[in-house]
Design an enzyme around this catalytic site. Structure first.
Site, PDB file in Angstrom:
ATOM      1  N   ASP A 192     -23.747 -31.386 -20.880  1.00 40.76           N
ATOM      2  CA  ASP A 192     -23.420 -30.719 -19.603  1.00 40.76           C
ATOM      3  C   ASP A 192     -24.679 -30.372 -18.813  1.00 40.76           C
ATOM      4  O   ASP A 192     -24.582 -29.907 -17.677  1.00 40.76           O
ATOM      5  CB  ASP A 192     -22.640 -29.421 -19.854  1.00 40.76           C
ATOM      6  CG  ASP A 192     -21.249 -29.700 -20.403  1.00 40.76           C
ATOM      7  OD1 ASP A 192     -20.649 -30.699 -19.982  1.00 40.76           O
ATOM      8  OD2 ASP A 192     -20.778 -28.928 -21.248  1.00 40.76           O
TER       9      ASP A 192
ATOM     10  N   ASP B  86     -20.981 -26.115 -22.046  1.00 39.70           N
ATOM     11  CA  ASP B  86     -21.514 -25.599 -23.306  1.00 39.70           C
ATOM     12  C   ASP B  86     -22.310 -26.649 -24.068  1.00 39.70           C
ATOM     13  O   ASP B  86     -23.161 -26.332 -24.851  1.00 39.70           O
ATOM     14  CB  ASP B  86     -20.391 -25.037 -24.189  1.00 39.70           C
ATOM     15  CG  ASP B  86     -19.285 -26.060 -24.402  1.00 39.70           C
ATOM     16  OD1 ASP B  86     -19.453 -27.203 -23.940  1.00 39.70           O
ATOM     17  OD2 ASP B  86     -18.263 -25.718 -25.016  1.00 39.70           O
TER      18      ASP B  86
ATOM     19  N   ASP C  29     -14.995 -25.978 -17.886  1.00 43.10           N
ATOM     20  CA  ASP C  29     -14.597 -26.636 -19.128  1.00 43.10           C
ATOM     21  C   ASP C  29     -13.262 -26.076 -19.558  1.00 43.10           C
ATOM     22  O   ASP C  29     -12.894 -24.982 -19.136  1.00 43.10           O
ATOM     23  CB  ASP C  29     -15.596 -26.251 -20.231  1.00 43.10           C
ATOM     24  CG  ASP C  29     -16.694 -27.271 -20.331  1.00 43.10           C
ATOM     25  OD1 ASP C  29     -16.631 -28.217 -19.557  1.00 43.10           O
ATOM     26  OD2 ASP C  29     -17.587 -27.107 -21.172  1.00 43.10           O
TER      27      ASP C  29
END
Length: 1194
Positions: free
Chosen positions: A776, A772, A453
């Protein structure tokens, strides 16, 4: 329901009635929580007079929460129970000893030793002795013959030592896991309102009557009833098996259950049931802590009131069917093994088979030689009274055979793996890696790709607005409030203050001169900071429009990529919106000018704005957010039709938010590149912003030929006309792809799955993913190693992950890679050492037995070698600390064998030296040392110096070879960093001291006799020769030895799909590896059974379920230690390609994608967050497909 403790409370405690009694009992609340939707609302109104009334019965304030008075909290715990489920009792030391005793080789040894013991006490009548031939030759001392029992006893004693060591290791391992579990539990906190303040409370402290703040991404810790909610959608599949997200509202369905996930929206709930009384708790009670205890629980349950009700479904027809299903399911593969476990299992099985064959041949040759020599050549008759003596010989041969087997099977392997992993996990905690699944630690060492990310991992997640475009002007710094027209200023402040979660706020800094603390969503905090920088107060606006007054909230999710809030105003409604600039601007048809007047905003104006404002901001690495509003007349519009509502907006402003790159990230990424790991950034941000950040991090370097794609473009390139993902197309893209922007969770999952399944390139990829958000989850589960963020991560992400980064920092991932490679190397070091011992000992025992009718190394000596080599060597070599050199080589990948050709060269090279020395000593040692020969000694004869020297030299050679084994890549300096590892030094010294004691004082049990000083020096000299020989071996180039083979290969891709065939082998291996059994396998069976019982229980409650979904997440704070280790569901290869092909055959109204847990979502929907009932029409049509049968069987 009053307990003595309640009566004892002072009557004037705040908020308590005289009797200290609540307006409802545990059972009332439990029955209430079993109801759903309409029934529940009717019951709440009929029985309690509404939710507000229920709160007053529970003596709580829906706005302020509980007072937090300790006496009150204590009383609530006594009346309604605590919010924890008592964990299963750990295995006692004795149980672990019993488990260690189950090892097949040990059982064979015990039986042989007992037979040997019994027979050693049998004495045939004296006069027949001569006729029994070899049986007893006149010993110098009659006492020696009496000492025949010692060998049997010594073998038994050695077995006991081995068992105790194994049990102790298992026990300490389990203890460590419990520590780890407690740490995970303590870190789990939830937002609770007490005394009007929102506090983060550990989940176990929550009591009935607490008011909990719930938001997107939470995992509910207790049952409750909604008091106020905004656009709340819950995923209840873990309890009901329904994959559709359930909308929750006060009017339709206010019941919230523990263990379910908040997929969208926010709200507040009053807690009504905790711990064993919550829905998840009831299921755990049903399951009993384990199968064995289930019976007792049932008996107890009938005496407790009410529990028997819940137990009935188990005995119903579903319960019976379920048992059959369980039996079938038990035959399914447990879980895809980690890369290392797969390789070790195969290797251990191969060695075990070889050992078994060798030992059988040894026993056969010995018995045949004895029989032929005695009864054929010497033509002796078989006398009845001599039978026990002959049997003693046969037992002795059998013991020699078992000894060969004991030495051949590398039982230290599981132990080495466990020690190495446990040691690494402990150390990784210090490096901010909280490992939830042990094997992830070692898989990380093989990682070849990391999909990361951007926000919070590569950047600091401390967002600030630094540019703004307001009223036709682009401000490169934050403007002063007097520059702005009051009307615009007012709109900016109201829009930001009202249209953001009320849980997001800015608090004063903890230290003087520090930065203000951002609490909640960081993007919203940046906007609130912008309001503060404009010298305005967002608190004032929020107290004027409290959360209860918000008319309708469309919360942010990754489909909308925007958030809107509707408030009532005189003469109608006003809706404030904010979101990604390109998305909101597309929905604007007006914009505020300098004077604050709304002027038309056409397509060409928008393109102009994108070119002159948004792209320049994005190329500076800023995230652009657009703020807009819309007024409605007093006729209420159709709020549920979002497309109609979210149009014709008026743009107020566009702001550029900076999220600076973490200072340590560029260096960490450079380390990854050196280590041969490709880092890819997958983000929801604008492509220009993503490219700018990727360049700052060093993911992109100028002049490189790499791809940066947006989600849409990525999908266009990898899908065929039917919208199916094609692996060939994906294989053309992923090797060059470095940045994927504006991506949805589905894109992330597709990319990860594509890279893992790809077979292009010289090695298969091992992929790590960071995430997070709730969305996801699928990618984290699919990845070989999933990293969740400990600070910013949602509970759902943490539950899907293997490792939690407690500091949300990318550098911690690099540390994880280093530890993972270290585990791999430690195990290779141990293997190199262990296999040298095995090869030498097996050949010595085998040839010695065949030529001299007796193994030069006795059973007890072999057990000592096995013990030191197994336990202590694994301890010494598995605790080598990692060095930076580990990051300077390329990853091993999936199919790299465990034993490289260099290691094979070392193993065979050292084996040649050791065998040469030992055979020279066995066959010519007595001449060299001028001592009596120990060959062909009769039964029960005293130990000879000759064979003691052989044993001593053998052990000392292993000891010095242990130092050689510290290096496996052909390095010359084997002493490098030896003093950094105190365990290694103490093990080597300790083993040497023990060896001196055994030789000098071991006597008959160890078949040893004392040696002179010069003999000791010779033994030591030959041992040190190992180090010199090691240098000779390392000068021979590995390439020149073409005949060397590698061993311990990974599983080839074709083999993974051949489910049934591979299974037997793996199970066989599991038996072989039983003694040091790896802890995390134990829980697997139980979890599967438990999930099935949960389903059976729920299917009896909801018989109308068409399409259950296999998601087995029960709240992790309630899990038993074993659960947490293997929370991920059984990753069977069944849910792969074939399933997707099946899905594609259905007619489509837009592309659909199969997410990880079999949930079908329209492609347009792009994530598993907002699946409306209307969207998944496919559930019913799939009910008869293979997918349905698969899910019910899993």
């Amino acid at each position: 329901m009053t307990s003595p403790a309640e009566r004892a409370l002072p009557a004037n405690s705040p908020g308590e009635s005289r009797e200290g009694d609540f307006g409802c009992t545990v059972m009332d609340l439990r029955k209430l929580m079993e109801l759903r939707s309409g029934d529940a609302i009717d019951q709440i109104h009929a029985h309690y007079g509404g939710v507000a009334n229920l709160c007053s019965r529970l003596k709580t304030n829906p706005v302020e929460g509980l007072s937090g008075n300790p006496a009150d909290l204590e009383r609530r715990k006594q009346v309604f129970g605590q919010n924890l489920i008592p964990p299963k009792k750990p295995k006692t030391f004795l149980e672990l000893v019993w488990e260690a005793l189950q090892d097949v080789t040990l059982i064979i040894l015990e039986i042989a030793a007992i037979i040997s013991l019994v027979l050693s006490f049998y004495r045939p009548p004296g006069e027949e002795n001569e006729q029994c031939g070899l049986a007893v030759s006149t010993p110098e001392d009659e006492g020696e013959a009496e000492a025949g029992w010692i060998e049997g006893a010594a073998i038994l004693f050695s077995v006991i030592i081995v068992v105790l060591v194994t049990a102790f290791n298992d026990w300490s391992k389990e203890k460590q896991f419990r520590g780890l579990q407690n740490r995970i539990e303590k870190e789990q906190k939830f937002s609770i309102i007490r005394n009007g303040h929102i506090i983060q409370l550990p989940v176990a402290e929550i009591v009935v009557g607490d008011i909990a703040q719930i938001k997107y991404g939470d995992l509910l810790p207790a049952d409750g009833i909604l008091i106020q909610g905004n656009d709340l959608k819950i995923d209840e599949s873990s309890l009901t098996g329904e994959s559709d997200h359930v909308k929750k509202s006060l009017e339709r369905d206010p019941m919230l259950l523990s263990g379910t996930h908040v997929m969208e929206g926010s709200g507040r709930m009053v807690v009504t049931a905790v711990g064993v009384n919550s829905q998840t708790g009831i299921i755990f009670t049903l399951l009993g802590a384990s199968e064995g205890e289930e019976q007792e629980k049932k008996k107890k349950a009938k005496t407790q009131d009410g529990v028997a009700l819940e137990i009935q479904p188990l005995n119903s027809q579903e319960g019976m069917d379920n048992e059959e299903k369980e039996k079938k399911a038990a035959k399914l593969p447990k879980k895809e093994k980690s890369v290392l476990q797969g390789k070790l299992t195969r290797l251990a099985v191969q060695i075990g088979k070889a050992g078994l064959i060798m030992s059988a041949i040894t026993v056969l040759i010995l018995i045949l030689y004895f029989v032929i020599d005695n009864f054929v050549i010497q033509r002796k008759p078989w006398l009845a009274e001599c039978t026990p003596i002959y049997i003693q010989y046969f037992v002795k041969f059998f013991i020699i055979g078992v000894t060969v087997l004991v030495v051949a099977v590398p039982e230290g392997l599981p132990l080495a793996v466990t020690i190495s992993l446990a040691y690494s996990v402990k150390k990784m905690m210090k490096d901010n890696n909280l490992v939830r699944h042990l094997d992830a630690c070692e898989t990380m060492g093989n990682a070849t790709a990391i999909c990361s990310d951007k926000t919070g991992t590569l950047t600091m997640n401390r967002m600030t607005v630094i540019q703004a475009y307001i009223g036709d002007t682009h401000y490169h710094q934050i403007p002063s409030p007097d520059v702005l027209v009051p009307k615009i200023l007012d709109l900016v402040v109201n829009s930001i203050s009202i249209n953001s979660a009320y849980t997001s706020k800015i608090l004063p800094p903890e230290k003087e001169g520090g930065l203000p603390r951002q609490v909640g969503n960081k993007t919203e905090c940046a906007l609130l900071g912008f309001v503060t920088d404009l010298k305005q107060d967002y608190h004032a606006v929020r107290s004027e429009v409290p959360e209860e007054k918000l008319y309708k909230v469309y919360t942010f999710n990754s489909v909308r990529k925007s958030m809107s809030t509707v408030v009532e105003k005189p003469g109608g409604y006003r809706m404030y919106s904010k979101g990604a600039s390109e998305i909101i601007l597309r929905k604007c048809n007006r914009i505020l000018d300098k004077k604050g007047e709304a002027v038309p905003f056409k397509n060409k104006d928008r393109d102009e704005m994108v070119r002159t404002v948004i792209e320049p901001m994005a190329s500076d690495g800023l995230r652009t957010i657009c703020i807009a509003y819309r007024d409605f007349s007093d006729v209420e519009p159709p709020w549920d039709n979002e497309n109609e509502i979210l149009t014709e907006l008026t743009c107020i402003a566009v702001v550029g938010i900076e999220d600076p790159v973490r200072p340590e990230v560029p260096e960490a990424i450079a380390k990854c590149k050196r280590a041969g790991i490709t880092v890819r950034m997958v983000t929801g941000d604008n492509i220009n912003t993503a490219r700018a950040i990727a360049t700052k991090c060093g993911i992109l370097t100028p002049g490189d030929d790499f791809l940066c794609l947006e989600g849409k473009e990525f999908n266009r390139l990898i899908r065929n006309e039917k919208g199916e993902v094609e692996q060939e197309k994906l294989d053309k893209i992923w090797p060059k792809l470095r940045v994927l922007a504006r991506s949805s969770p589905t894109d992330k999952h597709t990319l990860v799955k594509g890279i893992i399944d790809s077979t292009v390139g010289e090695q298969r990829q091992v992929v790590a993913v960071t995430g997070d958000g709730t969305n996801d989850g699928p990618a984290l589960k699919k990845a070989d190693v999933g990293f969740a963020m400990g600070i910013a991560g949602t509970d759902v992400a943490k539950e899907a992950s293997d490792i939690i980064l407690t500091d949300d920092n990318f550098t911690s991932i690099v540390k994880a890679v280093m530890w993972g490679r270290n585990v791999y190397d430690s195990i290779s070091k141990f293997l190199q050492f262990q296999l040298t011992v095995n090869v030498v000992a097996v050949i010595v025992a085998f040839t010695g037995a065949c030529i001299t009718q007796d193994s030069p190394l006795k059973a007890v000596q072999m057990l000592w070698v096995n013990l030191i080599m197994d336990t202590f060597a694994s301890l010494a070599l598995a605790t080598e600390p990692p060095t930076d050199a580990l990051l300077r080589r390329r990853p091993y990948g999936r199919n790299k064998p465990l034993i490289s050709r260099t290691m094979m060269k070392n193993i065979l090279g050292h084996a040649v030296y050791q065998l040469a020395v030992i055979f020279a000593l066995v066959f010519a040692g007595e001449k060299f040392f001028d001592i009596d020969s120990g060959r062909k000694a009769p039964l029960h004869s005293p130990p000879s110096q000759h064979y003691t020297i052989v044993f001593n030299t053998f052990v000392l050679m292993q000891l010095f070879n242990e130092i050689n084994s510290r290096k496996i890549h052909g390095e010359r300096n084997v002493f490098a960093g030896i003093f950094h590892n105190l365990i290694f030094c103490s093990v080597v010294v300790g083993t040497f001291v023990c060896q001196i004691f055994i030789v000098e004082f071991g006597g008959k049990p160890f078949s040893c006799t004392r040696l002179t000083l010069s003999q000791w020096f010779w033994c030591l000299f030959i041992g040190i020769g190992e180090l010199l020989w090691g240098q000779v071996i390392s000068t021979i180039p590995t390439q020149s030895l073409k005949f060397l083979k590698e061993a311990g290969h990974g599983t080839a891709k074709e083999e993974i799909t051949k489910d049934a065939e591979g299974l037997d082998e793996i199970d066989h291996a599991e038996m072989e590896l039983r003694r040091g059994q790896i802890l995390w396998f134990r829980g697997l069976n139980r979890i599967q059974t438990q999930i099935k019982v949960v389903k059976a229980f729920h299917s009896s409650l909801h018989e109308s379920i068409q399409k259950p979904k296999n998601q087995n997440s029960i709240h992790s704070f309630m899990t038993h230690p074993e659960f947490t280790l293997c929370e991920e569901g059984p990753r069977t290869p069944l849910l792969d390609e074939q399933e997707e092909e099946n899905l594609e055959k259905f007619p489509k109204s837009g592309t659909r994608v199969l997410l990880l847990d079999g949930e079908v979502t329209p492609y347009a929907n792009k994530n598993n967050n907002a699946v409306d009932c209307s969207q998944v029409q496919m559930g019913a049509s799939l009910a008869d497909s293979r997918l349905h049968s698969l899910e019910t069987s899993v």
